[in-house]
Design an enzyme around this catalytic site. Structure first.
Site, PDB file in Angstrom:
ATOM      1  CD  GLU A  15     -42.317   7.669 110.161  1.00 13.24           C
ATOM      2  OE1 GLU A  15     -42.303   6.452 110.383  1.00 13.24           O
ATOM      3  OE2 GLU A  15     -43.037   8.470 110.777  1.00 13.24           O
ATOM      4  CD  GLU A  36     -46.727  10.047 108.643  1.00 17.19           C
ATOM      5  OE1 GLU A  36     -46.764   9.407 109.715  1.00 17.19           O
ATOM      6  OE2 GLU A  36     -46.324   9.565 107.576  1.00 17.19           O
TER       7      GLU A  36
HETATM    8  C1  PNW Z   1     -45.592   6.533 110.829  1.00 18.55           C
HETATM    9  N1  PNW Z   1     -42.645   4.782 116.286  1.00 18.55           N
HETATM   10  O1  PNW Z   1     -45.063   5.373 111.373  1.00 18.55           O
HETATM   11  C2  PNW Z   1     -45.757   6.250 109.355  1.00 18.55           C
HETATM   12  O2  PNW Z   1     -45.157   7.198 108.526  1.00 18.55           O
HETATM   13  C3  PNW Z   1     -47.158   5.997 108.944  1.00 18.55           C
HETATM   14  O3  PNW Z   1     -47.170   5.246 107.758  1.00 18.55           O
HETATM   15  C4  PNW Z   1     -47.883   5.315 110.092  1.00 18.55           C
HETATM   16  O4  PNW Z   1     -49.137   4.825 109.740  1.00 18.55           O
HETATM   17  C5  PNW Z   1     -47.973   6.329 111.207  1.00 18.55           C
HETATM   18  O5  PNW Z   1     -46.717   6.873 111.539  1.00 18.55           O
HETATM   19  C6  PNW Z   1     -48.590   5.768 112.476  1.00 18.55           C
HETATM   20  O6  PNW Z   1     -47.820   4.718 112.967  1.00 18.55           O
HETATM   21  C7  PNW Z   1     -44.515   5.295 112.607  1.00 18.55           C
HETATM   22  O7  PNW Z   1     -42.465   3.608 116.708  1.00 18.55           O
HETATM   23  C8  PNW Z   1     -44.319   4.026 113.123  1.00 18.55           C
HETATM   24  O8  PNW Z   1     -42.278   5.780 116.955  1.00 18.55           O
HETATM   25  C9  PNW Z   1     -43.699   3.848 114.325  1.00 18.55           C
HETATM   26  C10 PNW Z   1     -43.276   4.971 115.045  1.00 18.55           C
HETATM   27  C11 PNW Z   1     -43.462   6.241 114.549  1.00 18.55           C
HETATM   28  C12 PNW Z   1     -44.087   6.392 113.327  1.00 18.55           C
END
Ligand code: PNW
Length: 481
Positions: A198, A387
């Protein structure tokens, strides 16, 4: 068959038959049904995902160096309830039990990340044999359980000792050295590596929004420079992994490109959607897939555009064996002649449905359009979903179980749209559900649960949620259930 059709049909065959003959009813049902094919392609790779800082704990054990997230989570006010990853799911010690959960689900693959600071406590320099041993043990135990490890090299836990962190371009080089080193150690048993997780999160959330480590709010030019170092780390990482890994090792990225969905599925709006996908991800996935910063990005950044050195863009655009996408939430798009870009992204509405995390709007079509847009724009050899999943406010019921029908609803709808993409022939090869178990959800600490196994953080007891039983059945049939 839905209830209305069922009733209609019941009327047609007559009340007497309905009331008396179970056999007649069954025959009538069969005649009325044309079941949708709900199956996934043969050999579809089912898996679960986690990340090192979110599950391992043991932050001071066996020579692990401090990371940006250790510092950030121990800074008052940064993480909900002052939670930290000091213990998390204690997977550092309980990985055998966690592999047992995976085995029980019947998954063929597990996506885990390596803690860079267990390998190089200072980010570079002398490797720490105990850190390498730990991942050797985990990987060997996975293989013994018949589960294929898929390894992410960097899932946000950056060695604190690296001066300037991602603001310093040397960090990209240090990352490549570490990734190449670990590919050399593991590629006899690990056949698929993802460089970074990410891009947008570890650059923007950490350096522009300030809600993730290191918690900075830098001005645009510096943010763009951090983003450049992020994609550069990926590109140099690809080259280093290829240089050190066994021939045939697959290398890609796990990115959360913003995913755009046409409000109306017509050629006009679909074209607008693909344009949004390419232009709004210009500094991240588009740069990686095209090896350049597209004109619209450079024009909008103006004097704040990143400083790029000779060779950077070729490294960033290194050919990949696959693209992996983290897909959670949609942005809806319409074609818009009044906008110079030709498209408008639509704001979420007050009543737009969402899950337990405020950002997690529900839009299963993101699953289909993410895969389709990436396929059509850049023609990758393969796509994995690294994911997908959801938070829910899970609680234990009187029997000590979690009946998370909300999570099942979310997953079933998204997987239906992934299935659509695969059935239409887009090269979707596998899916990693986020997450195997509840874990440290970054700035939300332990207040948001994404697991299909419930974790009692006081006792470390893991309990399969109803969604785990659902996923197990889906995997068993290789079809939506
Ligand atoms: C991902 N958004 O994070 C990460 O890769 C994981 O480590 C995390 O636990 C999971 O998704 C759930 O949050 C994100 O704001 C954090 O769109 C924020 C966003 C998307 C993914």
């Amino acid at each position: 068959m839905d209830r209305r059709n069922f009733m209609k049909h019941g009327m047609a065959v007559g009340g007497a038959a309905l009331a008396t003959g179970g056999g007649t009813l069954a025959a009538a049902q069969t005649a009325a049904q044309t079941p949708l094919d709900q199956s996934f392609p043969k050999d579809f790779l089912w898996g679960c995902a986690t990340a090192s800082y979110q599950i391992e704990g043991a932050v001071k054990e066996d020579g692990r160096g401090q990371t940006n997230w250790d510092v950030f989570s121990h800074t008052p006010g940064k993480v909900a309830n002052g939670d930290t990853g000091d213990i998390a799911c204690d997977s550092y010690h309980r990985y055998r039990e966690d592999i047992g959960l995976l085995r029980n689900l019947g998954v063929k693959a597990y996506r885990l990340s390596l803690a860079w600071s267990r390998i190089f406590p200072e980010g570079r320099g002398k490797p720490n044999p105990k850190g390498i041993d730990y991942y050797n043990r985990v990987i060997d135990a996975l293989l013994d359980a018949g589960i294929q490890p898929n390894v992410t090299m960097f899932h946000w836990d950056l060695p604190q000792a690296l001066p300037g962190g991602w603001q310093n371009r040397d960090t990209a080089k240090a990352f490549a050295d570490y990734a190449g080193f670990m590919a050399g150690k593991l590629s006899d048993r690990v056949h698929r590596f993802m460089t970074v997780n990410e891009l947008r999160c570890f650059t923007d959330l950490g350096h522009m929004v300030g809600t993730h480590a290191p918690g900075l709010k830098l001005p645009p030019a510096q943010v763009n420079q951090v983003r450049h170092h992020g994609v550069l780390a990926h590109g140099l990482g690809v080259q280093a992994i290829r240089a050190h890994a066994k021939a045939g090792t697959e290398v890609g990225i796990a990115d959360n490109a913003n995913i755009y969905v046409p409000a109306i599925e017509t050629p006009e709006h679909i074209a607008a959607t693909k344009k949004a996908m390419r232009e709004d991800n210009a500094m991240f996935l588009t740069a990686v897939m095209e090896g350049r910063y597209i004109d619209s990005y450079l024009a909008s950044a103006g004097a704040d555009a990143p400083k790029v050195q000779a060779g950077d863009m070729a490294a960033i655009g290194s050919p990949l064996d696959f693209v992996a996408l983290n897909i959670y939430t949609p942005t809806f798009v319409k074609a818009d002649a009044n906008d110079p870009r030709g498209y408008a992204t639509l704001p979420h509405l007050p009543q737009s449905p969402r899950m337990a995390s405020p950002w997690l709007y529900v839009g299963p079509e993101a699953a289909y359009w993410g895969v389709r847009a990436v396929s059509e724009l850049w023609k990758p050899k393969a796509i994995y979903i690294s994911e997908n999943g959801t938070s829910a406010d899970d609680t234990l019921n009187a029997s000590g179980l979690v009946d998370d029908s909300d999570r099942i609803m979310y997953l079933r709808n998204y997987l239906g749209q992934f299935r659509r993409a695969a059935a239409e022939g887009y090269p979707l090869k596998g899916y990693f559900l986020w997450s195997l178990m509840d874990n440290f959800e970054w700035a939300d600490g332990y207040t948001k649960r994404f697991g299909i196994h419930y974790v009692d953080f006081a006792t470390q007891k893991r309990t399969p949620k109803l969604s785990a039983l659902w996923y197990k059945e889906l995997i068993r049939r290789n079809a939506l259930v």
